[in-house]
Design a protein around this motif. Structure first.
Motif, PDB file in Angstrom:
ATOM      1  N   MET A 125       0.838  -1.202   0.000  1.00  0.00           N
ATOM      2  CA  MET A 125       0.000   0.000   0.000  1.00  0.00           C
ATOM      3  C   MET A 125       0.874   1.253   0.000  1.00  0.00           C
ATOM      4  SD  MET A 125      -2.813   1.067   2.865  1.00  0.00           S
ATOM      5  CE  MET A 125      -3.247   2.779   3.158  1.00  0.00           C
ATOM      6  N   SER A 126       1.936   1.236   0.821  1.00  0.00           N
ATOM      7  CA  SER A 126       2.870   2.364   0.855  1.00  0.00           C
ATOM      8  C   SER A 126       3.534   2.558  -0.502  1.00  0.00           C
ATOM      9  CB  SER A 126       3.927   2.116   1.938  1.00  0.00           C
ATOM     10  OG  SER A 126       4.818   3.189   2.034  1.00  0.00           O
ATOM     11  N   LEU A 127       3.881   1.453  -1.159  1.00  0.00           N
ATOM     12  CA  LEU A 127       4.495   1.528  -2.493  1.00  0.00           C
ATOM     13  C   LEU A 127       3.562   2.210  -3.479  1.00  0.00           C
ATOM     14  CD1 LEU A 127       6.691   0.712  -4.576  1.00  0.00           C
ATOM     15  CD2 LEU A 127       5.465  -1.456  -4.829  1.00  0.00           C
ATOM     16  N   PHE A 128       2.301   1.829  -3.495  1.00  0.00           N
ATOM     17  CA  PHE A 128       1.340   2.423  -4.420  1.00  0.00           C
ATOM     18  C   PHE A 128       1.158   3.910  -4.131  1.00  0.00           C
ATOM     19  CE2 PHE A 128       0.458  -1.836  -5.642  1.00  0.00           C
ATOM     20  CZ  PHE A 128      -0.252  -1.790  -6.834  1.00  0.00           C
ATOM     21  N   MET A 129       1.098   4.261  -2.850  1.00  0.00           N
ATOM     22  CA  MET A 129       0.927   5.673  -2.502  1.00  0.00           C
ATOM     23  C   MET A 129       2.124   6.503  -2.969  1.00  0.00           C
ATOM     24  SD  MET A 129      -0.914   5.812   1.255  1.00  0.00           S
ATOM     25  CE  MET A 129       0.430   5.007   2.135  1.00  0.00           C
ATOM     26  N   HIS A 130       3.322   6.009  -2.705  1.00  0.00           N
ATOM     27  CA  HIS A 130       4.516   6.757  -3.095  1.00  0.00           C
ATOM     28  C   HIS A 130       4.675   6.835  -4.609  1.00  0.00           C
ATOM     29  CE1 HIS A 130       6.258   5.921   1.133  1.00  0.00           C
ATOM     30  NE2 HIS A 130       5.855   7.168   1.058  1.00  0.00           N
ATOM     31  N   ALA A 153      11.373   8.787  -4.301  1.00  0.00           N
ATOM     32  CA  ALA A 153      11.958   7.631  -4.993  1.00  0.00           C
ATOM     33  C   ALA A 153      12.712   6.744  -4.004  1.00  0.00           C
ATOM     34  CB  ALA A 153      12.897   8.104  -6.100  1.00  0.00           C
ATOM     35  N   GLY A 154      13.423   7.363  -3.059  1.00  0.00           N
ATOM     36  CA  GLY A 154      14.117   6.593  -2.032  1.00  0.00           C
ATOM     37  C   GLY A 154      13.145   5.819  -1.157  1.00  0.00           C
ATOM     38  N   LYS A 155      12.002   6.421  -0.835  1.00  0.00           N
ATOM     39  CA  LYS A 155      10.990   5.729  -0.037  1.00  0.00           C
ATOM     40  C   LYS A 155      10.409   4.533  -0.799  1.00  0.00           C
ATOM     41  CE  LYS A 155       9.647   9.647   2.867  1.00  0.00           C
ATOM     42  NZ  LYS A 155       8.545  10.540   3.311  1.00  0.00           N
ATOM     43  N   ILE A 156      10.315   4.662  -2.122  1.00  0.00           N
ATOM     44  CA  ILE A 156       9.853   3.541  -2.941  1.00  0.00           C
ATOM     45  C   ILE A 156      10.822   2.374  -2.831  1.00  0.00           C
ATOM     46  CG2 ILE A 156       9.550   2.782  -5.344  1.00  0.00           C
ATOM     47  CD1 ILE A 156       8.240   5.488  -5.910  1.00  0.00           C
ATOM     48  N   VAL A 157      12.112   2.670  -2.801  1.00  0.00           N
ATOM     49  CA  VAL A 157      13.120   1.613  -2.626  1.00  0.00           C
ATOM     50  C   VAL A 157      12.900   0.901  -1.290  1.00  0.00           C
ATOM     51  CG1 VAL A 157      15.578   1.128  -2.342  1.00  0.00           C
ATOM     52  CG2 VAL A 157      14.809   2.739  -4.108  1.00  0.00           C
ATOM     53  N   PHE A 158      12.642   1.664  -0.230  1.00  0.00           N
ATOM     54  CA  PHE A 158      12.383   1.074   1.080  1.00  0.00           C
ATOM     55  C   PHE A 158      11.104   0.228   1.052  1.00  0.00           C
ATOM     56  CE2 PHE A 158      15.559   3.970   2.603  1.00  0.00           C
ATOM     57  CZ  PHE A 158      16.036   3.390   3.774  1.00  0.00           C
ATOM     58  N   ASP A 159      10.084   0.696   0.328  1.00  0.00           N
ATOM     59  CA  ASP A 159       8.846  -0.086   0.197  1.00  0.00           C
ATOM     60  C   ASP A 159       9.124  -1.431  -0.462  1.00  0.00           C
ATOM     61  OD1 ASP A 159       7.351   1.978   1.317  1.00  0.00           O
ATOM     62  OD2 ASP A 159       6.895   2.879  -0.623  1.00  0.00           O
ATOM     63  N   LEU A 161      11.966  -3.042  -0.579  1.00  0.00           N
ATOM     64  CA  LEU A 161      12.730  -3.872   0.360  1.00  0.00           C
ATOM     65  C   LEU A 161      11.802  -4.494   1.404  1.00  0.00           C
ATOM     66  CD1 LEU A 161      15.895  -1.629   0.939  1.00  0.00           C
ATOM     67  CD2 LEU A 161      15.750  -3.741  -0.402  1.00  0.00           C
ATOM     68  N   GLY A 162      10.813  -3.715   1.846  1.00  0.00           N
ATOM     69  CA  GLY A 162       9.837  -4.233   2.800  1.00  0.00           C
ATOM     70  C   GLY A 162       9.008  -5.358   2.219  1.00  0.00           C
ATOM     71  N   PHE A 197       9.995  -7.383  -0.252  1.00  0.00           N
ATOM     72  CA  PHE A 197      10.881  -8.540  -0.436  1.00  0.00           C
ATOM     73  C   PHE A 197      11.128  -9.274   0.879  1.00  0.00           C
ATOM     74  CE2 PHE A 197      12.823  -6.168  -4.247  1.00  0.00           C
ATOM     75  CZ  PHE A 197      11.886  -6.748  -5.103  1.00  0.00           C
ATOM     76  N   SER A 198      11.228  -8.515   1.973  1.00  0.00           N
ATOM     77  CA  SER A 198      11.528  -9.139   3.265  1.00  0.00           C
ATOM     78  C   SER A 198      10.294  -9.678   3.970  1.00  0.00           C
ATOM     79  CB  SER A 198      12.241  -8.139   4.185  1.00  0.00           C
ATOM     80  OG  SER A 198      11.405  -7.024   4.451  1.00  0.00           O
ATOM     81  N   GLY A 199       9.162  -8.977   3.809  1.00  0.00           N
ATOM     82  CA  GLY A 199       7.965  -9.375   4.537  1.00  0.00           C
ATOM     83  C   GLY A 199       6.885 -10.025   3.699  1.00  0.00           C
ATOM     84  N   GLY A 200       7.047 -10.012   2.365  1.00  0.00           N
ATOM     85  CA  GLY A 200       6.037 -10.604   1.501  1.00  0.00           C
ATOM     86  C   GLY A 200       4.858  -9.669   1.278  1.00  0.00           C
ATOM     87  N   LEU A 201       3.899 -10.145   0.528  1.00  0.00           N
ATOM     88  CA  LEU A 201       2.731  -9.338   0.172  1.00  0.00           C
ATOM     89  C   LEU A 201       1.576  -9.509   1.145  1.00  0.00           C
ATOM     90  CD1 LEU A 201       2.691  -9.947  -3.698  1.00  0.00           C
ATOM     91  CD2 LEU A 201       3.437  -7.888  -2.503  1.00  0.00           C
ATOM     92  N   GLY A 202       1.688 -10.497   2.048  1.00  0.00           N
ATOM     93  CA  GLY A 202       0.591 -10.734   2.971  1.00  0.00           C
ATOM     94  C   GLY A 202      -0.637 -11.275   2.251  1.00  0.00           C
ATOM     95  N   HIS A 203      -1.818 -11.054   2.853  1.00  0.00           N
ATOM     96  CA  HIS A 203      -3.065 -11.511   2.230  1.00  0.00           C
ATOM     97  C   HIS A 203      -3.455 -10.536   1.121  1.00  0.00           C
ATOM     98  CE1 HIS A 203      -7.011 -13.241   1.680  1.00  0.00           C
ATOM     99  NE2 HIS A 203      -7.556 -12.053   1.914  1.00  0.00           N
ATOM    100  N   LEU A 204      -3.292 -10.966  -0.107  1.00  0.00           N
ATOM    101  CA  LEU A 204      -3.571 -10.095  -1.247  1.00  0.00           C
ATOM    102  C   LEU A 204      -4.684 -10.688  -2.093  1.00  0.00           C
ATOM    103  CD1 LEU A 204      -2.620  -7.527  -2.723  1.00  0.00           C
ATOM    104  CD2 LEU A 204      -1.100  -8.971  -4.071  1.00  0.00           C
TER     105      LEU A 204
END
Length: 278
Positions: free
Chosen positions: A45-50, A204-210, A212-213, A215-222
């Protein structure tokens, strides 16, 4: 934890506005999360917002960006083979932007820590109050007309250092950079244009962090419903960011950004009271 449709759209609107306007993005999202009783914002969700915010800034600044790209390409062509004069101002804009982004890159090391930390609300209220002071002081200073041709490298670094404050909840990187630009005597419209380009780098840097998040935590229930709500959230954040740029450009041409000092102080008071009630 997935968010409902209304909650997702609210976060999209708040993120789109707060990433551009001289208010603290982290403070606003933290308060909204606590107010709604939610956990962390899902990385997707954070990725889409950014991505929505980044698109909004890009479209608003497209002509400036393209000028710098063309000038950079032209500079690589031998002087005798150039079909038109070199746009030296756009090249200097690009150099100034790179200078401004250097402290911002360092700011991401702080952001990595603060993003994963539950920030003390009293401290956040104090920093919101200080953010208001940063925004309030420049209105007492005389305006000037400096741009990349008269700005020093140190002044560019100081503007970038102001932008790096985005990493600390309560401070606005855009607001601090705008205030530094005013103190340095930068033309208000020009300073805003350069700071918006710097803000693109931050988002753009925040998108990189998204990513990484994810990749490390997965997509969850999508599900298809959740994905659609995130897409709509991206649209809302795009519209909000685009409108926020319009607002700042209007203020740059008229009365400046002093209003946001009062807004920051109001948010500081609200955060303080909310911390006592929580």
């Amino acid at each position: 934890m997935n968010f409902g449709w209304l909650e997702s759209l609210m976060f999209g609107a708040v993120t789109g506005l707060a990433e551009i306007l001289p208010v603290s993005t982290q403070a606003h999202t933290s308060l909204l999360v606590k107010f709604m009783g939610k956990g962390n914002i899902p990385a997707l969700m954070s990725l889409f917002m950014h991505m929505g915010v980044l698109t909004g800034i890009y479209i608003s600044c497209q002509s400036h960006i393209l000028k710098m790209i063309r000038a950079k390409k032209m500079s690589r062509i031998p002087k005798k083979k150039r079909k038109r004069p070199l746009d030296t101002k756009s090249l200097m804009d690009l150099k100034l932007l790179v200078t401004m982004l250097l402290p911002v890159v360092i700011g991401f090391f702080v952001f990595q820590k603060t993003e994963a930390t539950s920030f003390n609300m009293i401290i956040m209220a104090t920093l919101l109050f200080l953010n208001g002071l940063i925004l309030y002081i420049p209105q007492f200073l005389p305006s000037s007309n400096k741009d990349c041709r008269t700005l020093s490298r140190v002044e560019g670094l100081l503007m970038g250092l102001g932008g790096a404050l985005f990493a600390i909840p309560g401070f606005s990187g855009v607001g601090a950079a705008l205030s530094v630009a005013s103190v340095a005597g930068v033309d208000r419209k020009y300073g805003l244009s350069m700071i918006l380009l710097m803000d693109m780098g931050i988002v753009a840097g925040k998108i990189v962090f998204d990513l990484l998040g994810i990749f490390s935590g997965g997509l969850g229930h999508l599900s298809a419903t959740v994905l659609l709500s995130y897409l709509l959230t991206a649209v809302v954040s795009f519209v909000a960011a685009y409108l926020a740029v319009k607002i700042l450009r209007h203020l740059a041409e008229s009365k400046g950004y002093g209003f946001f000092a009062y807004y920051s102080w109001g948010m500081a008071l609200f955060t303080f009271v909310f911390s006592l009630m929580a």
